[in-house]
Write a protein that holds these residues in place. Structure first.
Motif, mmCIF file in Angstrom:
data_model
loop_
_atom_site.group_PDB
_atom_site.id
_atom_site.type_symbol
_atom_site.label_atom_id
_atom_site.label_comp_id
_atom_site.label_asym_id
_atom_site.label_seq_id
_atom_site.Cartn_x
_atom_site.Cartn_y
_atom_site.Cartn_z
ATOM 1 N N UNK A 39 0.804 -1.215 0.000
ATOM 2 C CA UNK A 39 0.000 0.000 0.000
ATOM 3 C C UNK A 39 0.841 1.272 0.000
ATOM 4 N N UNK A 40 1.922 1.288 0.761
ATOM 5 C CA UNK A 40 2.711 2.512 0.865
ATOM 6 C C UNK A 40 3.205 2.985 -0.495
ATOM 7 N N UNK A 84 1.417 5.556 -2.413
ATOM 8 C CA UNK A 84 1.634 6.928 -1.947
ATOM 9 C C UNK A 84 3.023 7.422 -2.337
ATOM 10 N N UNK A 99 -6.622 23.564 -9.881
ATOM 11 C CA UNK A 99 -6.922 22.647 -8.770
ATOM 12 C C UNK A 99 -5.750 22.574 -7.800
ATOM 13 N N UNK A 100 -6.054 21.986 -6.629
ATOM 14 C CA UNK A 100 -4.998 21.830 -5.627
ATOM 15 C C UNK A 100 -4.166 20.593 -5.942
ATOM 16 N N UNK A 101 -2.872 20.619 -5.613
ATOM 17 C CA UNK A 101 -2.083 19.395 -5.756
ATOM 18 C C UNK A 101 -2.456 18.387 -4.666
ATOM 19 N N UNK A 102 -2.160 17.133 -4.903
ATOM 20 C CA UNK A 102 -2.425 16.093 -3.915
ATOM 21 C C UNK A 102 -1.642 16.394 -2.631
ATOM 22 N N UNK A 103 -2.255 16.173 -1.456
ATOM 23 C CA UNK A 103 -1.571 16.537 -0.196
ATOM 24 C C UNK A 103 -0.262 15.791 0.047
ATOM 25 N N UNK A 104 -0.061 14.681 -0.624
ATOM 26 C CA UNK A 104 1.192 13.946 -0.425
ATOM 27 C C UNK A 104 2.258 14.321 -1.457
ATOM 28 N N UNK A 142 5.849 14.751 -0.251
ATOM 29 C CA UNK A 142 6.473 13.505 0.208
ATOM 30 C C UNK A 142 6.813 12.586 -0.958
#
Lengths: 403, 83
Positions: free
Chosen positions: A66-67, A70, A127-132, A135
């Motif tokens: 899963x990680x 991200x 639009x906003x960028x993805x919050x991750x 990282x």
């Protein structure tokens, strides 16, 4: 403290192989991973050019956990390479070794796919960028993910020195073990720049080939960019021997320096000095059993400069040794070049086979060494160098010796 | 259950890798298998899918001491001004 450092595990992937075994089988056959592709961003931006992409990697993502959903592609590639290297080494980080294991994973740029996606979303769609996003983008993401994934608590960071990032990472990791800052290391590099934005930026430099990559050949047209990752497991020699590890070779020398001259034009003196520094700790070797995995980008400037540097470093022995550029097959992996090429170098030593410089057509008087043109050659290899020379005049040369 | 509740539940479900079966308002958050960053990802998805702005600062622990999925849905609705 000065300890010996050996390579005990290999993992890597690029256009010509999803793992080391496929990569090496194709390298011996001279398989070319370059093809013309169209890269897009949104609906209105596209670029078509020869590249060396990894096809089908997306299908492996779920198996990486899963990680990795991200993480940017360059981290995903690094983790796939590291998983393979660790399995190959059969090393167990439990029982204290993890606390003394480093993760030094370089990259030339970092999370380019995430960069492109975020900026397209912001600037085109408001639009906003993805919050991750941050990282995913940061160049140390692979080193951090690997330290978390395997519980490694030794030194962990990224080295960024453009096309020398991989060789610097392996060399510096070896030095960390040599001098006692760690007992083992995951060392290598990763790069995934095959995006519309990155390729337009590279194309703007006017050094890219519009067809194949032909290192050291008279009709060379420039470099072709590839993607991929390579990770090595490094261990302190005595403890590797004690646990009965398979040892590919010893990292017997590491030379690094800077030309101190020019951002683009390479210096034969700087490259020669880096090779001499790498050779200064390896002892005597039969020149007929020396292999050099060249930086060999296929650009107008690199190839004759590197040829001149090899002659300066080896003198008359330069005509006895053998050189090849595997970039002709897997393209230029930029930050990861030194990592995948270290793997090619170590597999060449292991099997006694020099991988060819493919797409070689006509000789160039300024490139007058034996470049193992077009077909692999059986050859005993006792000592091998892997050369990496970066934009900005940064040189890193690894010397591997049979134990 | 309102459409917005259903939409939020669907988004939460997409991140609940630890959950077997369907989440309801009564499902404990601890059963979802999500981590601290999942909340940020869920809020991002809420903004994307529902076209709302969810102003919050992760430093202020804006979601408070939530125990159930219902608490989470209500908190997100409040932040999004859809209460």
């Amino acid at each position: 403290m000065s300890r010996r450092v050996v390579v005990t595990g290999l993992g890597g992937l690029c256009a010509t192989g999803a793992d080391v075994s496929e990569f090496w089988a194709n390298a011996k056959k001279g398989v070319c991973g370059i093809s013309r592709r169209t890269l897009t961003a949104g609906e209105e931006f596209s670029i078509t050019l020869p590249v060396a992409p990894i096809d089908g990697f997306e299908a492996r993502l779920e198996s990486l956990g899963r990680e990795m959903s991200r993480a940017d592609r360059f981290t995903q590639l690094a983790v796939a390479a590291a998983d393979e290297a660790i399995a190959d080494a059969g090393v167990d980080f439990a029982g204290g070794l993890g606390a003394r294991t480093a993760a030094i994973i370089g990259t030339g740029i970092g999370g380019q796919t995430t960069f492109d996606t975020a900026y397209l979303a912001m600037l085109k769609h408001g639009k906003k960028p993805h919050p991750l996003s941050i990282l995913k983008i940061i160049p140390n993401a692979p080193a951090s993910h690997l330290s978390i994934r395997y519980g490694l608590k030794g030194p962990a960071f990224a080295i960024s020195s453009a096309c020398a990032s991989g060789a610097h990472s392996i060399g510096v990791a070896a030095d960390l073990i040599r001098h006692g800052s760690a007992d083992a290391a995951l060392a290598g590099a990763s790069e995934a720049l095959l995006t519309y934005g990155a390729m337009e930026t590279w194309k703007a430099m006017h050094i890219m080939s519009d067809e194949l990559c032909r290192p050291f050949s008279k009709n060379r047209k420039g470099l072709v960019i590839g993607e991929g990752a390579g990770v090595l497991v490094l261990e302190e020699y005595e403890s590797a021997k004690k646990r009965g590890a398979k040892i590919y070779a010893e990292i017997a020398g590491f030379g690094m320096n800077a030309d101190g001259k020019d951002m683009i034009n390479p210096s034969a003196d700087g490259a020669a000095d880096a090779m001499k520094a790498a050779l200064s700790t390896v002892g005597a070797a039969d020149a007929a059993a020396v292999y050099i995995n060249a930086h060999g980008t296929g650009t107008l400037l690199n190839d004759p400069t590197e040829t001149k540097a090899i002659r300066a470093a080896f003198g008359a022995d330069a005509d006895k040794l053998i050189v090849s550029s595997t970039k002709s097959m897997h393209g230029h992996l930029l930050g990861a070049a030194g990592a995948i090429e270290a793997i090619a170098t170590l597999k060449a030593m292991e099997g006694g086979v020099v991988p060819p410089t493919i797409n070689y057509d006509e000789g160039d008087p300024a490139c007058d060494l034996d470049y193992c043109p077009n077909e692999a050659r059986a050859r005993r290899i006792d000592l091998a160098l892997s050369n990496s020379f970066a934009f900005g005049g940064l040189n890193a040369v690894l010397a591997f010796k049979k134990v | 259950m309102s459409d917005i509740d259903k939409g939020l539940l669907e988004i939460i479900k997409g991140h609940a890798i630890g959950l077997t079966g369907e989440p309801t308002r009564e499902t404990p958050i601890a059963d979802l298998g999500i981590d601290s960053f999942s909340i940020v990802e869920i809020i991002y998805e809420v903004e994307e899918k529902l076209g709302v702005e969810v102003p919050f600062n992760a430093n202020e622990n804006p979601l408070g001491n939530m125990k159930t999925v219902g608490d989470l849905i209500d908190a997100v609705k409040k932040l999004a001004g859809k209460e």
